[in-house]
Design an enzyme around this catalytic site. Sequence first.
Site, PDB file in Angstrom:
ATOM      1  N   ARG A  29      35.737  20.738 -41.517  1.00 59.80           N
ATOM      2  CA  ARG A  29      35.382  20.125 -42.791  1.00 59.80           C
ATOM      3  C   ARG A  29      33.911  20.416 -43.071  1.00 59.80           C
ATOM      4  O   ARG A  29      33.069  20.340 -42.171  1.00 59.80           O
ATOM      5  CB  ARG A  29      35.620  18.611 -42.770  1.00 59.80           C
ATOM      6  CG  ARG A  29      37.076  18.199 -42.878  1.00 59.80           C
ATOM      7  CD  ARG A  29      37.640  18.460 -44.271  1.00 59.80           C
ATOM      8  NE  ARG A  29      38.977  17.890 -44.447  1.00 59.80           N
ATOM      9  CZ  ARG A  29      40.103  18.525 -44.233  1.00 59.80           C
ATOM     10  NH1 ARG A  29      40.061  19.779 -43.781  1.00 59.80           N
ATOM     11  NH2 ARG A  29      41.269  17.943 -44.439  1.00 59.80           N
ATOM     12  N   GLU A  34      33.074  21.169 -51.715  1.00 57.94           N
ATOM     13  CA  GLU A  34      34.121  22.013 -52.304  1.00 57.94           C
ATOM     14  C   GLU A  34      34.976  21.237 -53.309  1.00 57.94           C
ATOM     15  O   GLU A  34      35.126  20.012 -53.180  1.00 57.94           O
ATOM     16  CB  GLU A  34      34.989  22.641 -51.213  1.00 57.94           C
ATOM     17  CG  GLU A  34      35.759  21.712 -50.337  1.00 57.94           C
ATOM     18  CD  GLU A  34      36.561  22.487 -49.283  1.00 57.94           C
ATOM     19  OE1 GLU A  34      37.799  22.521 -49.416  1.00 57.94           O
ATOM     20  OE2 GLU A  34      35.965  23.051 -48.340  1.00 57.94           O
ATOM     21  N   ARG A  66      34.331  13.803 -27.821  1.00 57.23           N
ATOM     22  CA  ARG A  66      34.117  12.370 -27.605  1.00 57.23           C
ATOM     23  C   ARG A  66      34.490  11.966 -26.192  1.00 57.23           C
ATOM     24  O   ARG A  66      33.833  11.140 -25.577  1.00 57.23           O
ATOM     25  CB  ARG A  66      34.942  11.544 -28.606  1.00 57.23           C
ATOM     26  CG  ARG A  66      34.373  11.510 -30.003  1.00 57.23           C
ATOM     27  CD  ARG A  66      35.117  10.509 -30.866  1.00 57.23           C
ATOM     28  NE  ARG A  66      36.541  10.819 -30.977  1.00 57.23           N
ATOM     29  CZ  ARG A  66      37.429  10.047 -31.580  1.00 57.23           C
ATOM     30  NH1 ARG A  66      37.043   8.895 -32.117  1.00 57.23           N
ATOM     31  NH2 ARG A  66      38.699  10.407 -31.663  1.00 57.23           N
ATOM     32  N   HIS A  69      38.654  28.005 -48.038  1.00 50.91           N
ATOM     33  CA  HIS A  69      39.473  26.978 -47.376  1.00 50.91           C
ATOM     34  C   HIS A  69      40.915  27.476 -47.174  1.00 50.91           C
ATOM     35  O   HIS A  69      41.876  26.866 -47.647  1.00 50.91           O
ATOM     36  CB  HIS A  69      39.489  25.684 -48.207  1.00 50.91           C
ATOM     37  CG  HIS A  69      39.857  24.477 -47.395  1.00 50.91           C
ATOM     38  ND1 HIS A  69      39.322  23.240 -47.614  1.00 50.91           N
ATOM     39  CD2 HIS A  69      40.717  24.312 -46.348  1.00 50.91           C
ATOM     40  CE1 HIS A  69      39.827  22.363 -46.757  1.00 50.91           C
ATOM     41  NE2 HIS A  69      40.673  22.997 -45.978  1.00 50.91           N
ATOM     42  N   GLY A  73      40.132  19.103 -29.353  1.00 53.47           N
ATOM     43  CA  GLY A  73      41.495  18.633 -29.553  1.00 53.47           C
ATOM     44  C   GLY A  73      42.456  19.806 -29.540  1.00 53.47           C
ATOM     45  O   GLY A  73      42.185  20.856 -28.932  1.00 53.47           O
ATOM     46  N   ARG A  74      43.573  19.659 -30.249  1.00 52.72           N
ATOM     47  CA  ARG A  74      44.583  20.738 -30.253  1.00 52.72           C
ATOM     48  C   ARG A  74      43.999  22.050 -30.760  1.00 52.72           C
ATOM     49  O   ARG A  74      44.223  23.119 -30.180  1.00 52.72           O
ATOM     50  CB  ARG A  74      45.770  20.314 -31.120  1.00 52.72           C
ATOM     51  CG  ARG A  74      46.719  19.337 -30.467  1.00 52.72           C
ATOM     52  CD  ARG A  74      47.909  19.051 -31.367  1.00 52.72           C
ATOM     53  NE  ARG A  74      47.513  18.323 -32.563  1.00 52.72           N
ATOM     54  CZ  ARG A  74      47.656  17.007 -32.722  1.00 52.72           C
ATOM     55  NH1 ARG A  74      48.181  16.289 -31.761  1.00 52.72           N
ATOM     56  NH2 ARG A  74      47.282  16.422 -33.836  1.00 52.72           N
ATOM     57  N   ILE A  75      43.264  21.983 -31.891  1.00 50.21           N
ATOM     58  CA  ILE A  75      42.732  23.215 -32.471  1.00 50.21           C
ATOM     59  C   ILE A  75      41.630  23.797 -31.590  1.00 50.21           C
ATOM     60  O   ILE A  75      41.596  25.007 -31.340  1.00 50.21           O
ATOM     61  CB  ILE A  75      42.233  22.961 -33.900  1.00 50.21           C
ATOM     62  CG1 ILE A  75      43.410  22.602 -34.813  1.00 50.21           C
ATOM     63  CG2 ILE A  75      41.496  24.185 -34.449  1.00 50.21           C
ATOM     64  CD1 ILE A  75      43.009  22.169 -36.206  1.00 50.21           C
ATOM     65  N   THR A 108      35.694  25.831 -39.487  1.00 53.39           N
ATOM     66  CA  THR A 108      37.005  25.807 -40.149  1.00 53.39           C
ATOM     67  C   THR A 108      37.545  24.378 -40.182  1.00 53.39           C
ATOM     68  O   THR A 108      38.745  24.175 -40.373  1.00 53.39           O
ATOM     69  CB  THR A 108      38.011  26.717 -39.424  1.00 53.39           C
ATOM     70  OG1 THR A 108      38.086  26.325 -38.042  1.00 53.39           O
ATOM     71  CG2 THR A 108      37.619  28.182 -39.526  1.00 53.39           C
TER      72      THR A 108
END
Length: 333
Positions: A245, A274, A183, A295, A161-163, A243
């Site tokens: 989840r 966490e 996906r 985080h 995706g964007r990241i 980075t």
Amino acid sequence: MAKARKPLVVVTRKLPERVETRMRELFDTRLNLNDKPMSQTELAEAAKTADVLVPTVTDRLDAAVLAKAGDKLRLIANFGNGVDHIDVAAAVSRGITVTNTPGVLTEDTADMTMALILAVPHRLTEGAAVLTDDMRWTGWSPTWMLGHRISGKRLGIIGMGRIGQAVARRARAFGLQIHYHNRRRVAPRIEEELSATYWESLDQMLARMDIISVNCPHTPATYHLLSARRLKLIRSEAYVVNTARGEVIDESALIRLINDGEIAGAGLDVFEHEPAVNPKLLKLARAGKVVLLPHMSSATLEGRIDMGEKVIINIRTFLDGHKPPDRVLPSML
């Protein structure tokens, strides 16, 4: 004429002062000045009284909490992109709109991902610890603290995706070959721009990469996407960077494989449970096998202010009777 009542907006954590001040100007805003995370009981009480609730990733808005929401609550304007802490389906079934803040943290998260991609093979935190942890440094040596170069290595991105795309752009500048699993295959122009190789099979990609970067959201479909079985496919010379989840990786299996030398190491900014961090991970960090961060991949002042401005836009748009720009629907997850 009586002045119209401002909507009550309850903010669950302390936000940048600029964001809080603007919220106070626009709404009847209840702030969390001491930044102490709310308990489930306190969240349920906030849901009873608020017109708009502004939670963060630390607030678990499950079906039980939402069942106690009052008739006034019509918008949950999440301060953050990920909504895995919100039962979106339960909210929507009660007529509560959910929004998030996509896009504003892309560059910050990609920067930190790239930092971990560099830090783990190059043993940066180990080297820094020599100077800061009362170890005696005897000077330069040609064979001491040797790491591995990343230029020419294969980077496998999970979630394009964007990241993921922003990570790929940075990684290309460091000479990494870009591979990805998603996906859906990205547009041909993006593949061409990034010289990216698409793998429909995650298993096949994992077995061939030198570095794995996790950049997908946590959803029911991605829980333990990197399961014990899949982690065993990763080469013993390879590294894992996360980075996104913590729940995307079977953390116990990852620890075991790194400890046994079946995976070279990891760079983790997120953890499965966490804020608790597995003591075995801390032991691996002290041994120089993993790099751990609390985080903080999106922790820039600019990013947090941008998030707050998106929250305000979503609230104002909703209160004006329009569809907010960042609405989240169960079908999107």
